[in-house]
Motif scaffolding. Structure first.
Motif, PDB file in Angstrom:
ATOM      1  N   LYS A  70       0.796  -1.231   0.000  1.00  0.00           N
ATOM      2  CA  LYS A  70       0.000   0.000   0.000  1.00  0.00           C
ATOM      3  C   LYS A  70       0.829   1.281   0.000  1.00  0.00           C
ATOM      4  O   LYS A  70       0.277   2.374  -0.097  1.00  0.00           O
ATOM      5  N   ARG A  71       2.121   1.177   0.078  1.00  0.00           N
ATOM      6  CA  ARG A  71       2.948   2.375   0.237  1.00  0.00           C
ATOM      7  C   ARG A  71       2.855   3.330  -0.940  1.00  0.00           C
ATOM      8  O   ARG A  71       2.690   4.531  -0.762  1.00  0.00           O
ATOM      9  N   ARG A  72       2.941   2.811  -2.123  1.00  0.00           N
ATOM     10  CA  ARG A  72       2.839   3.678  -3.300  1.00  0.00           C
ATOM     11  C   ARG A  72       1.444   4.313  -3.368  1.00  0.00           C
ATOM     12  O   ARG A  72       1.312   5.488  -3.693  1.00  0.00           O
ATOM     13  N   ASP A  73       0.425   3.527  -3.043  1.00  0.00           N
ATOM     14  CA  ASP A  73      -0.945   4.058  -3.034  1.00  0.00           C
ATOM     15  C   ASP A  73      -1.086   5.212  -2.042  1.00  0.00           C
ATOM     16  O   ASP A  73      -1.763   6.198  -2.328  1.00  0.00           O
ATOM     17  N   VAL A  74      -0.460   5.072  -0.881  1.00  0.00           N
ATOM     18  CA  VAL A  74      -0.537   6.119   0.143  1.00  0.00           C
ATOM     19  C   VAL A  74       0.041   7.421  -0.405  1.00  0.00           C
ATOM     20  O   VAL A  74      -0.587   8.483  -0.313  1.00  0.00           O
ATOM     21  N   LEU A  75       1.228   7.347  -0.990  1.00  0.00           N
ATOM     22  CA  LEU A  75       1.843   8.561  -1.533  1.00  0.00           C
ATOM     23  C   LEU A  75       1.042   9.114  -2.707  1.00  0.00           C
ATOM     24  O   LEU A  75       0.901  10.328  -2.849  1.00  0.00           O
ATOM     25  N   ILE A 101      11.217   5.965   2.618  1.00  0.00           N
ATOM     26  CA  ILE A 101      10.073   6.771   2.179  1.00  0.00           C
ATOM     27  C   ILE A 101      10.520   7.968   1.343  1.00  0.00           C
ATOM     28  O   ILE A 101       9.849   8.335   0.382  1.00  0.00           O
ATOM     29  N   LYS A 102      11.647   8.557   1.674  1.00  0.00           N
ATOM     30  CA  LYS A 102      12.112   9.713   0.902  1.00  0.00           C
ATOM     31  C   LYS A 102      12.409   9.316  -0.539  1.00  0.00           C
ATOM     32  O   LYS A 102      12.041  10.023  -1.474  1.00  0.00           O
ATOM     33  N   LYS A 103      13.049   8.181  -0.708  1.00  0.00           N
ATOM     34  CA  LYS A 103      13.368   7.705  -2.058  1.00  0.00           C
ATOM     35  C   LYS A 103      12.085   7.378  -2.826  1.00  0.00           C
ATOM     36  O   LYS A 103      11.945   7.733  -3.993  1.00  0.00           O
ATOM     37  N   THR A 104      11.143   6.719  -2.173  1.00  0.00           N
ATOM     38  CA  THR A 104       9.874   6.387  -2.820  1.00  0.00           C
ATOM     39  C   THR A 104       9.145   7.659  -3.232  1.00  0.00           C
ATOM     40  O   THR A 104       8.597   7.746  -4.332  1.00  0.00           O
ATOM     41  N   SER A 105       9.169   8.655  -2.367  1.00  0.00           N
ATOM     42  CA  SER A 105       8.513   9.930  -2.644  1.00  0.00           C
ATOM     43  C   SER A 105       9.172  10.634  -3.827  1.00  0.00           C
ATOM     44  O   SER A 105       8.489  11.147  -4.715  1.00  0.00           O
ATOM     45  N   ARG A 106      10.501  10.644  -3.857  1.00  0.00           N
ATOM     46  CA  ARG A 106      11.217  11.275  -4.981  1.00  0.00           C
ATOM     47  C   ARG A 106      10.900  10.572  -6.292  1.00  0.00           C
ATOM     48  O   ARG A 106      10.705  11.214  -7.324  1.00  0.00           O
TER      49      ARG A 106
END
Length: 117
Positions: A70-75, A101-106
C-alpha cells in the motif's frame, strides 16, 4: 483511516512476513545484533526503538507504517490532493513512515513530472 482501510491494512500486515517478523521482535525483543534479523527487516533496525504495534498495525512514533503493498498508493493519494510537492512531503512526513520513504517519494515526484510533459 476508515474501518475498511484499517481491516485491509491489518490483513496485509498479517500476511507480510517482514511485518510479522517486526511484530514478533516488538513483542519478544529484538536480537542483539543487526545481522541476526532478515535482510528485509534490517531496513528497520536503525529505528527499531521507535517502532511499535497497535491493533495489528505497525507504527513509527505516531506514524503508520503502511503494508508494503500500500505504500505507493498512500503517496499517490497524498499527491492526488494536488497540494504541491512541499505540502505533499510535509503531509507524508506527518502521517506515514517506512524505510526509504524519501526515495519512494522522490521516485513518485519524478514519475509525475514526466507524466505531465
Amino acid at each position: 483511516m476508515t474501518e475498511q482501510t484499517k481491516l485491509e491494512y491489518q490483513a496485509l500486515t498479517r500476511d507480510d512476513p517482514t511485518c510479522q517478523e517486526i511484530i514478533n521482535y516488538i513483542q519478544k525483543g529484538w536480537p542483539a545484533f543487526e545481522n541476526m534479523v532478515s535482510h528485509a527487516a534490517r531496513a528497520y533496525w536503525p529505528e527499531k526503538d521507535n517502532i511499535s504495534t497497535l491493533e495489528q498495525l505497525l507504527f513509527h512514533d505516531n506514524k503508520l507504517i503502511p503494508p508494503l503493498q500500500k505504500r505507493r498508493d498512500v503517496l499517490t493519494k497524498i499527491h492526488d490532493g494536488h497540494l504541491g510537492i512541499i505540502k505533499m512531503k510535509g503531509m507524508a512526513r506527518n502521517a506515514v513512515w517506512w524505510p526509504g520513504i524519501k526515495k519512494t517519494s522522490r521516485t513518485l515526484q519524478t514519475n509525475v513530472r514526466h507524466a505531465r510533459k
